[in-house]
Design a protein around this motif. Structure first.
Motif, short mmCIF file in Angstrom:
data_model
loop_
_atom_site.label_atom_id
_atom_site.label_comp_id
_atom_site.label_asym_id
_atom_site.label_seq_id
_atom_site.Cartn_x
_atom_site.Cartn_y
_atom_site.Cartn_z
N GLU A 11 5.28 11.04 9.02
CA GLU A 11 4.77 12.29 9.59
C GLU A 11 3.23 12.30 9.62
O GLU A 11 2.64 13.10 10.34
CB GLU A 11 5.30 13.49 8.81
CG GLU A 11 6.82 13.64 8.86
CD GLU A 11 7.36 14.04 10.23
OE1 GLU A 11 6.65 14.74 10.99
OE2 GLU A 11 8.50 13.65 10.56
N ASP A 12 2.60 11.41 8.86
CA ASP A 12 1.13 11.26 8.88
C ASP A 12 0.73 10.53 10.16
O ASP A 12 1.13 9.39 10.38
CB ASP A 12 0.70 10.47 7.64
CG ASP A 12 -0.80 10.25 7.56
OD1 ASP A 12 -1.33 9.48 8.40
OD2 ASP A 12 -1.45 10.82 6.67
N ILE A 13 -0.08 11.16 11.00
CA ILE A 13 -0.37 10.61 12.33
C ILE A 13 -1.12 9.29 12.27
O ILE A 13 -0.87 8.38 13.07
CB ILE A 13 -1.11 11.65 13.23
CG1 ILE A 13 -1.17 11.14 14.69
CG2 ILE A 13 -2.48 11.96 12.70
CD1 ILE A 13 0.17 10.96 15.36
N ALA A 14 -2.04 9.14 11.31
CA ALA A 14 -2.79 7.88 11.21
C ALA A 14 -1.85 6.72 10.87
O ALA A 14 -1.95 5.62 11.44
CB ALA A 14 -3.89 8.00 10.16
N LEU A 15 -0.93 6.94 9.95
CA LEU A 15 0.05 5.91 9.60
C LEU A 15 1.00 5.65 10.77
O LEU A 15 1.37 4.50 11.04
CB LEU A 15 0.84 6.33 8.36
CG LEU A 15 0.06 6.36 7.04
CD1 LEU A 15 0.90 7.01 5.95
CD2 LEU A 15 -0.39 4.97 6.63
N ILE A 17 -4.05 -10.36 11.75
CA ILE A 17 -5.34 -9.74 11.46
C ILE A 17 -5.18 -8.25 11.22
O ILE A 17 -5.76 -7.68 10.28
CB ILE A 17 -6.33 -10.02 12.62
CG1 ILE A 17 -6.65 -11.51 12.71
CG2 ILE A 17 -7.61 -9.19 12.46
CD1 ILE A 17 -7.38 -11.92 13.98
N LEU A 18 -4.38 -7.60 12.06
CA LEU A 18 -4.17 -6.16 11.94
C LEU A 18 -3.53 -5.81 10.59
O LEU A 18 -3.97 -4.87 9.91
CB LEU A 18 -3.28 -5.68 13.09
CG LEU A 18 -2.98 -4.18 13.19
CD1 LEU A 18 -4.27 -3.38 13.36
CD2 LEU A 18 -2.03 -3.90 14.36
N LEU A 19 -2.54 -6.56 10.19
CA LEU A 19 -1.86 -6.29 8.92
C LEU A 19 -2.77 -6.60 7.74
O LEU A 19 -2.80 -5.86 6.75
CB LEU A 19 -0.56 -7.11 8.84
CG LEU A 19 0.55 -6.67 9.79
CD1 LEU A 19 1.65 -7.72 9.86
CD2 LEU A 19 1.15 -5.33 9.36
N ASP A 20 -3.51 -7.70 7.83
CA ASP A 20 -4.42 -8.08 6.73
C ASP A 20 -5.53 -7.06 6.53
O ASP A 20 -6.02 -6.88 5.42
CB ASP A 20 -5.03 -9.46 6.99
CG ASP A 20 -4.03 -10.60 6.79
OD1 ASP A 20 -2.97 -10.35 6.18
OD2 ASP A 20 -4.31 -11.72 7.25
N ASN A 21 -5.93 -6.40 7.62
CA ASN A 21 -7.04 -5.45 7.55
C ASN A 21 -6.57 -3.99 7.53
O ASN A 21 -7.36 -3.08 7.77
CB ASN A 21 -7.99 -5.69 8.73
CG ASN A 21 -8.74 -7.00 8.60
OD1 ASN A 21 -9.61 -7.16 7.75
ND2 ASN A 21 -8.39 -7.96 9.43
N SER A 45 -5.69 0.65 2.67
CA SER A 45 -4.95 0.53 1.41
C SER A 45 -3.72 1.44 1.44
O SER A 45 -2.66 1.09 0.90
CB SER A 45 -5.85 0.89 0.23
OG SER A 45 -6.38 2.18 0.38
N GLN A 46 -3.83 2.60 2.09
CA GLN A 46 -2.69 3.51 2.20
C GLN A 46 -1.57 2.87 3.02
O GLN A 46 -0.40 2.91 2.65
CB GLN A 46 -3.11 4.83 2.82
CG GLN A 46 -1.97 5.86 2.84
CD GLN A 46 -2.32 7.13 3.60
OE1 GLN A 46 -3.27 7.16 4.39
NE2 GLN A 46 -1.56 8.19 3.37
N ILE A 49 2.98 -4.05 2.75
CA ILE A 49 2.50 -5.22 3.50
C ILE A 49 2.17 -6.36 2.54
O ILE A 49 1.41 -6.20 1.59
CB ILE A 49 1.27 -4.85 4.35
CG1 ILE A 49 1.67 -3.81 5.41
CG2 ILE A 49 0.67 -6.09 5.00
CD1 ILE A 49 0.48 -3.20 6.15
N VAL A 50 2.75 -7.53 2.80
CA VAL A 50 2.49 -8.76 2.04
C VAL A 50 1.91 -9.79 3.00
O VAL A 50 2.45 -10.01 4.09
CB VAL A 50 3.79 -9.30 1.40
CG1 VAL A 50 3.54 -10.63 0.69
CG2 VAL A 50 4.37 -8.28 0.42
#
Length: 254
Positions: free
Chosen positions: A149-153, A219-223, A226-227, A234-235
């Motif tokens: 429900e968090d728009i950024a996530l 790259i997207l997942l690595d960067n 933290s949330q 993510i691993v």
């Protein structure tokens, strides 16, 4: 390219992979869907976006008839082969679009839609058609990836999804499903929610994601924030993985 053409092209390429993928062929949600549908031997079921036919196969022993529709002819051919191999004579498949169902009003007791709705650019057109073809009191059973429900996530995970598969539109939030259902008289209840572990290599291979897009995804997942790394588990390399959220929703035609 129109959305329907993009979906058709994408899934024509991936038909065999979807036929054998454990997530699609053996997911525990198939049993959950059957339980939530409460099928009986006189019922007729429509499976929207049937892919390789697994949802229809799960319902077939419990109902009179299952019709599966999809935009991908190769998916439909694979589904038909699988039905024949299982000697299922009450499951049939045909090409059709979720937003223009070629069926009569109030024809079906149950409509199902499993891991498909994230390809819908909007919920309203498909929901209106499902509502039309359902009998009064009929059930619409949806299993799909859902956004937080968090728009950024939500925007982050949908960016990930679209890089992997350009035919992806949006992982709809539970609140978005509920608002869309309420607006047409088909309220949704979230029956179950669960984590869906994603093996990155298998996930990209199944959709034949191009190497340059795979690199962008890494790259997207690595960067990720933290949330996001925490919420989606993510691993990084060498055994890349993450986690999405799935839900089973049941809408009832009032």
């Amino acid at each position: 390219m129109q959305p329907e053409e993009a979906i058709r092209e994408q899934f024509d390429r991936a038909a065999n992979a979807y036929s054998t993928s454990p997530i699609f062929a053996q997911g525990h949600d198939l049993e959950l869907m059957v339980q939530a549908g409460e099928p009986t031997s006189k019922m007729s079921v429509l499976d929207v976006g049937c892919a390789a036919g697994h949802t229809g196969f799960a319902f077939a022993p419990h109902v009179r008839e299952v019709i599966g529709i999809d935009l991908s002819q190769k998916m439909l051919a694979e589904a038909s082969r699988q039905a024949a191999a299982r000697s299922l004579n009450n499951v049939h498949f045909q090409e059709a679009n979720a937003t223009a169902l070629p069926f009569s009003n109030e024809q079906f007791d149950i409509v199902t839609c499993r891991y498909v709705a994230h390809h819908f650019p909007s919920l309203a057109p498909a929901l209106s058609e499902v509502f039309r073809v359902l009998k009064p009191g009929g059930k619409f059973l949806v299993v799909d990836i859902i956004s937080p429900e968090d728009i950024a996530l939500a925007e982050f995970i949908n960016q990930v999804e679209k890089l992997r598969d350009p035919s992806h539109s949006w992982d709809w939030m539970i609140s978005e499903w509920q608002a869309a259902g309420e607006s047409i008289g088909m309220p949704f209840t979230a029956m179950q929610q669960w984590h869906l572990p994603i093996d990155f290599a298998d996930w990209t291979a199944r959709q034949q994601t191009p190497p340059e897009a795979v690199q962008e995804l890494e790259i997207l997942l690595d960067n990720a924030s933290s949330q996001a790394k925490s919420v989606f588990s993510i691993v990084g390399a060498p055994q890349r993985s993450f986690c999405e959220y799935s839900a089973l929703l049941r809408g009832t035609k009032s």
